[in-house]
Design a protein around this motif. Sequence first.
Motif, short mmCIF file in Angstrom:
data_model
loop_
_atom_site.label_atom_id
_atom_site.label_comp_id
_atom_site.label_asym_id
_atom_site.label_seq_id
_atom_site.Cartn_x
_atom_site.Cartn_y
_atom_site.Cartn_z
N SER A 3 0.81 -1.22 0.00
CA SER A 3 0.00 0.00 0.00
C SER A 3 0.84 1.26 0.00
CB SER A 3 -0.95 0.01 1.19
OG SER A 3 -1.88 -1.03 1.06
N PRO A 4 1.90 1.34 0.83
CA PRO A 4 2.73 2.54 0.77
C PRO A 4 3.41 2.73 -0.58
CG PRO A 4 3.11 1.39 2.82
CD PRO A 4 2.26 0.49 1.96
N VAL A 5 3.80 1.63 -1.21
CA VAL A 5 4.41 1.73 -2.54
C VAL A 5 3.39 2.29 -3.52
CG1 VAL A 5 5.40 0.42 -4.46
CG2 VAL A 5 6.03 -0.14 -2.10
N PHE A 6 2.18 1.78 -3.45
CA PHE A 6 1.11 2.25 -4.33
C PHE A 6 0.82 3.73 -4.06
CE2 PHE A 6 -3.46 2.75 -5.31
CZ PHE A 6 -3.40 2.52 -6.67
N ALA A 7 0.81 4.12 -2.79
CA ALA A 7 0.58 5.52 -2.45
C ALA A 7 1.69 6.41 -3.00
CB ALA A 7 0.46 5.69 -0.94
N ARG A 27 1.44 11.41 1.43
CA ARG A 27 2.79 11.54 1.98
C ARG A 27 2.90 10.80 3.31
NH1 ARG A 27 3.35 16.43 0.68
NH2 ARG A 27 2.41 17.33 2.53
N GLN A 28 1.86 10.92 4.14
CA GLN A 28 1.87 10.22 5.43
C GLN A 28 1.87 8.70 5.25
OE1 GLN A 28 -1.57 11.98 7.33
NE2 GLN A 28 -0.31 13.43 8.45
N ILE A 29 1.10 8.21 4.29
CA ILE A 29 1.08 6.77 4.02
C ILE A 29 2.45 6.31 3.56
CG2 ILE A 29 0.17 5.00 2.46
CD1 ILE A 29 -2.48 6.65 2.45
N THR A 30 3.06 7.07 2.64
CA THR A 30 4.37 6.70 2.12
C THR A 30 5.42 6.71 3.22
OG1 THR A 30 3.76 7.62 -0.03
CG2 THR A 30 6.10 7.27 0.37
N GLU A 31 5.45 7.78 4.02
CA GLU A 31 6.44 7.87 5.10
C GLU A 31 6.23 6.79 6.16
OE1 GLU A 31 6.10 11.90 6.44
OE2 GLU A 31 7.10 12.71 4.65
N SER A 32 4.99 6.51 6.48
CA SER A 32 4.70 5.45 7.46
C SER A 32 5.12 4.09 6.94
CB SER A 32 3.21 5.44 7.81
OG SER A 32 2.85 6.64 8.44
N GLY A 33 4.91 3.86 5.66
CA GLY A 33 5.34 2.60 5.06
C GLY A 33 6.84 2.44 5.07
N GLU A 34 7.56 3.53 4.80
CA GLU A 34 9.03 3.48 4.85
C GLU A 34 9.50 3.19 6.28
OE1 GLU A 34 10.07 7.26 3.24
OE2 GLU A 34 9.64 6.65 1.18
N MET A 36 7.77 1.60 8.59
CA MET A 36 7.42 0.21 8.87
C MET A 36 8.45 -0.74 8.26
SD MET A 36 3.99 -1.99 7.87
CE MET A 36 3.02 -0.52 7.92
N LYS A 37 8.89 -0.44 7.05
CA LYS A 37 9.90 -1.28 6.40
C LYS A 37 11.20 -1.29 7.21
CE LYS A 37 12.57 -1.88 2.17
NZ LYS A 37 13.71 -2.33 2.92
N ARG A 38 11.62 -0.12 7.69
CA ARG A 38 12.83 -0.07 8.51
C ARG A 38 12.67 -0.88 9.78
NH1 ARG A 38 12.59 5.33 6.95
NH2 ARG A 38 11.84 5.96 9.00
N LEU A 39 11.51 -0.80 10.42
CA LEU A 39 11.26 -1.57 11.64
C LEU A 39 11.33 -3.07 11.37
CD1 LEU A 39 8.30 0.43 13.21
CD2 LEU A 39 10.64 0.30 14.07
#
Length: 51
Positions: A3-7, A27-34, A36-39
């Motif tokens: 979903s963040p990639v799609f956003a 932007r919030q979806i994308t940043e949150s996805g990034e 989450m990936k780091r976590l």
Amino acid sequence: MRSPVFAGVLERKYSVQFDDRGRLYLRQITESGEHMKRLVDDLRLNSLRLT
């Protein structure tokens, strides 16, 4: 986690068609996805160290 990639794709291709609030949400979806990936990456690294 797609979903963040799609956003991000939506933000890059169609950001001019969104109002300020829509761009903020994307932007919030994308940043949150990034984040989450780091976590997840950090959790995987730590689990490898513990085994």
